[in-house]
Design an enzyme around this catalytic site. Sequence first.
Site, PDB file in Angstrom:
ATOM      1  N   LYS A  78      -3.451   7.266  14.565  1.00 23.98           N
ATOM      2  CA  LYS A  78      -3.804   6.484  13.177  1.00 23.98           C
ATOM      3  C   LYS A  78      -5.621   6.135  13.109  1.00 23.98           C
ATOM      4  O   LYS A  78      -6.119   7.276  13.812  1.00 23.98           O
ATOM      5  CB  LYS A  78      -3.274   4.936  13.605  1.00 23.98           C
ATOM      6  CG  LYS A  78      -1.791   5.109  13.481  1.00 23.98           C
ATOM      7  CD  LYS A  78      -1.076   5.325  12.196  1.00 23.98           C
ATOM      8  CE  LYS A  78       0.379   5.307  12.211  1.00 23.98           C
ATOM      9  NZ  LYS A  78       0.762   5.126  10.842  1.00 23.98           N
ATOM     10  N   ARG A 132      -5.811  -3.075  11.175  1.00 29.64           N
ATOM     11  CA  ARG A 132      -4.796  -3.736  11.712  1.00 29.64           C
ATOM     12  C   ARG A 132      -5.291  -4.515  13.079  1.00 29.64           C
ATOM     13  O   ARG A 132      -4.602  -5.539  13.601  1.00 29.64           O
ATOM     14  CB  ARG A 132      -3.599  -2.890  11.910  1.00 29.64           C
ATOM     15  CG  ARG A 132      -2.924  -2.258  10.799  1.00 29.64           C
ATOM     16  CD  ARG A 132      -1.453  -1.914  10.577  1.00 29.64           C
ATOM     17  NE  ARG A 132      -1.074  -1.571   9.619  1.00 29.64           N
ATOM     18  CZ  ARG A 132      -0.821  -1.882   8.232  1.00 29.64           C
ATOM     19  NH1 ARG A 132      -1.055  -3.396   8.274  1.00 29.64           N
ATOM     20  NH2 ARG A 132      -0.487  -1.369   7.291  1.00 29.64           N
ATOM     21  N   ARG A 137      -4.235   3.649  18.571  1.00 29.10           N
ATOM     22  CA  ARG A 137      -4.005   1.994  18.650  1.00 29.10           C
ATOM     23  C   ARG A 137      -3.386   1.683  19.929  1.00 29.10           C
ATOM     24  O   ARG A 137      -3.707   0.494  20.253  1.00 29.10           O
ATOM     25  CB  ARG A 137      -2.984   2.088  17.394  1.00 29.10           C
ATOM     26  CG  ARG A 137      -3.789   1.626  16.143  1.00 29.10           C
ATOM     27  CD  ARG A 137      -2.534   1.474  14.889  1.00 29.10           C
ATOM     28  NE  ARG A 137      -3.391   1.265  13.772  1.00 29.10           N
ATOM     29  CZ  ARG A 137      -2.900   1.212  12.687  1.00 29.10           C
ATOM     30  NH1 ARG A 137      -1.736   1.432  12.502  1.00 29.10           N
ATOM     31  NH2 ARG A 137      -3.577   1.107  11.603  1.00 29.10           N
ATOM     32  N   SER A 181       5.040  12.657  11.243  1.00 31.55           N
ATOM     33  CA  SER A 181       4.724  11.889  10.557  1.00 31.55           C
ATOM     34  C   SER A 181       5.399  11.826   8.982  1.00 31.55           C
ATOM     35  O   SER A 181       5.415  12.707   8.452  1.00 31.55           O
ATOM     36  CB  SER A 181       3.063  11.745  10.131  1.00 31.55           C
ATOM     37  OG  SER A 181       3.105  10.848   9.125  1.00 31.55           O
ATOM     38  N   SER A 182       6.108  10.629   8.764  1.00 28.99           N
ATOM     39  CA  SER A 182       6.888  10.555   7.502  1.00 28.99           C
ATOM     40  C   SER A 182       5.842  10.977   6.253  1.00 28.99           C
ATOM     41  O   SER A 182       6.280  11.358   5.203  1.00 28.99           O
ATOM     42  CB  SER A 182       7.622   9.175   7.323  1.00 28.99           C
ATOM     43  OG  SER A 182       6.591   8.359   7.291  1.00 28.99           O
ATOM     44  N   LYS A 238       0.931  -1.087  -0.067  1.00 35.24           N
ATOM     45  CA  LYS A 238      -0.029   0.133  -0.046  1.00 35.24           C
ATOM     46  C   LYS A 238       0.722   1.381  -0.017  1.00 35.24           C
ATOM     47  O   LYS A 238       0.668   2.519  -0.746  1.00 35.24           O
ATOM     48  CB  LYS A 238      -0.961   0.116   1.361  1.00 35.24           C
ATOM     49  CG  LYS A 238      -1.725   1.094   1.448  1.00 35.24           C
ATOM     50  CD  LYS A 238      -3.016   0.649   2.194  1.00 35.24           C
ATOM     51  CE  LYS A 238      -2.578   0.391   3.669  1.00 35.24           C
ATOM     52  NZ  LYS A 238      -2.612   1.796   4.550  1.00 35.24           N
ATOM     53  N   SER A 239       1.867   1.112   0.922  1.00 31.22           N
ATOM     54  CA  SER A 239       2.774   2.435   0.785  1.00 31.22           C
ATOM     55  C   SER A 239       3.428   2.636  -0.506  1.00 31.22           C
ATOM     56  O   SER A 239       3.524   3.668  -0.870  1.00 31.22           O
ATOM     57  CB  SER A 239       4.148   2.072   1.874  1.00 31.22           C
ATOM     58  OG  SER A 239       3.549   1.850   3.445  1.00 31.22           O
ATOM     59  N   ASP A 288       3.761   0.233  12.549  1.00 34.13           N
ATOM     60  CA  ASP A 288       2.609  -0.462  12.071  1.00 34.13           C
ATOM     61  C   ASP A 288       2.366  -1.915  12.327  1.00 34.13           C
ATOM     62  O   ASP A 288       1.534  -2.643  12.274  1.00 34.13           O
ATOM     63  CB  ASP A 288       2.455  -0.237  10.489  1.00 34.13           C
ATOM     64  CG  ASP A 288       1.728   0.839  10.023  1.00 34.13           C
ATOM     65  OD1 ASP A 288       1.431   1.577  10.810  1.00 34.13           O
ATOM     66  OD2 ASP A 288       1.760   1.368   8.841  1.00 34.13           O
ATOM     67  N   ARG A 333      -8.064  13.945  12.393  1.00 32.45           N
ATOM     68  CA  ARG A 333      -6.696  13.625  12.209  1.00 32.45           C
ATOM     69  C   ARG A 333      -6.182  15.077  11.589  1.00 32.45           C
ATOM     70  O   ARG A 333      -6.376  15.395  10.730  1.00 32.45           O
ATOM     71  CB  ARG A 333      -6.523  12.516  11.267  1.00 32.45           C
ATOM     72  CG  ARG A 333      -6.955  11.180  11.705  1.00 32.45           C
ATOM     73  CD  ARG A 333      -6.912  10.019  10.855  1.00 32.45           C
ATOM     74  NE  ARG A 333      -5.366   9.837  10.659  1.00 32.45           N
ATOM     75  CZ  ARG A 333      -5.003   8.728   9.855  1.00 32.45           C
ATOM     76  NH1 ARG A 333      -5.996   7.806   9.398  1.00 32.45           N
ATOM     77  NH2 ARG A 333      -3.767   8.184  10.061  1.00 32.45           N
TER      78      ARG A 333
END
Length: 407
Positions: free
Chosen positions: A318, A365, A322, A144-145, A22-23, A291, A98
């Site tokens: 996220k 997840r 989480r 966040s990257s 997905k990335s 993740d 978010r």
Amino acid sequence: MHFILHKSEIAKQSSIQITGSKSESNRLLLLQALYPELNLENISNSDDSSLMTKALSSNSEVVDIHHAGTAMRFLTAYFSIQEGREVTLTGSHRMKERPIKILVDALKELGADISYVGNEGYPPIKIKGKKLPKNKVSLKANVSSQYISALLLIASKLENGLVLTLEGEITSVPYIKMTLSLLDEMGIESYFEGNTISVKPNTQNLTPKTLTVESDWSSASYYFSIVALSDIGVEITLSAYKENSLQGDSALIEIYKNFGVETFASNNKIVLKKVANNNTPKSFNLVNAPDIAQTIAVTCFALGISCDLTGLHTLKIKETDRLVALKTEIEKLGGKVDITNESLHLYASSSIKSGVSIATYHDHRMAMAFAPLALITNLVIEEAMVVSKSYPTYWEDLASLGFKITK
């Protein structure tokens, strides 16, 4: 829809083909929109990548990306350089909670025209595409990257390229390097030295080329967990994977050696094999692979061993918080968990309750990480089809291994 997972035993040997990362897919889909001469193979069949594809081809004035956080960040950057186009970018209720301000501020510094429709700092946002004349911007290095990658993905289309300075200690190096490696594969020049990343402008058409997306390592994590919970000698073959992967979650190979799982690579496949039992307490810093935190926590809980997981500050924002979700669901099963804003401590426990119903919080997840517990006990996964966000065939693939699942 809730799925009942009955206590199961898996085959000694089995094989699974996992969809493209997905990335990588989301990065390459955006680059393909900027450079149509790029052809892509093995694109992820995830909801997120489908939403990304749809959004990039949409001519609508309102683009709704639902729960797709990566798409929200990448498309904010993409639409900001689509000259003459006006788009309102929105998403689900959770998406509107978010934060997006860090990225919006950086784009505005480059000259973008972006405004908030509702709450300051959060989607939905209104973007008026234009030429961005400036080429220098700074960001805190621990963000966040995806904010950083969003800027890097459009950088070669800025008339003066981009010089991005990261302030402080960089926390998501693998994802940044993934983006830069994909640019390199396309022939776009970039440099990453110290805390500065620069991308050269590209005014030419690129040489037409085909890139194959590597399969998703985050999706592989659940099979590492399954093998760790299985008998010695059990092995699962996964494809298609590169030995020198761009994905940060390929750290699974080293991490799961600590659980007696060895990984053998050949011909774009990896074989996971249980070679030993190792039930000593575990400690991992997952700052470069957050993740897989849920997968590892559940593996440790299932094996009855304690673990300390750190570097998890991004998990608060996220699909759900989480860390809170993990604590809640593991404690339902009879475990004990302490959390801070960036860490999780799981206490060793000797038993697991049977028949517990696991809430998934609209988080793919959560569903996938808890499923391997069916090798130990019966359980229910609520809203099980949430897995389609990243891995739509997950339940069929588990059934092919021998998991007993009823709907």
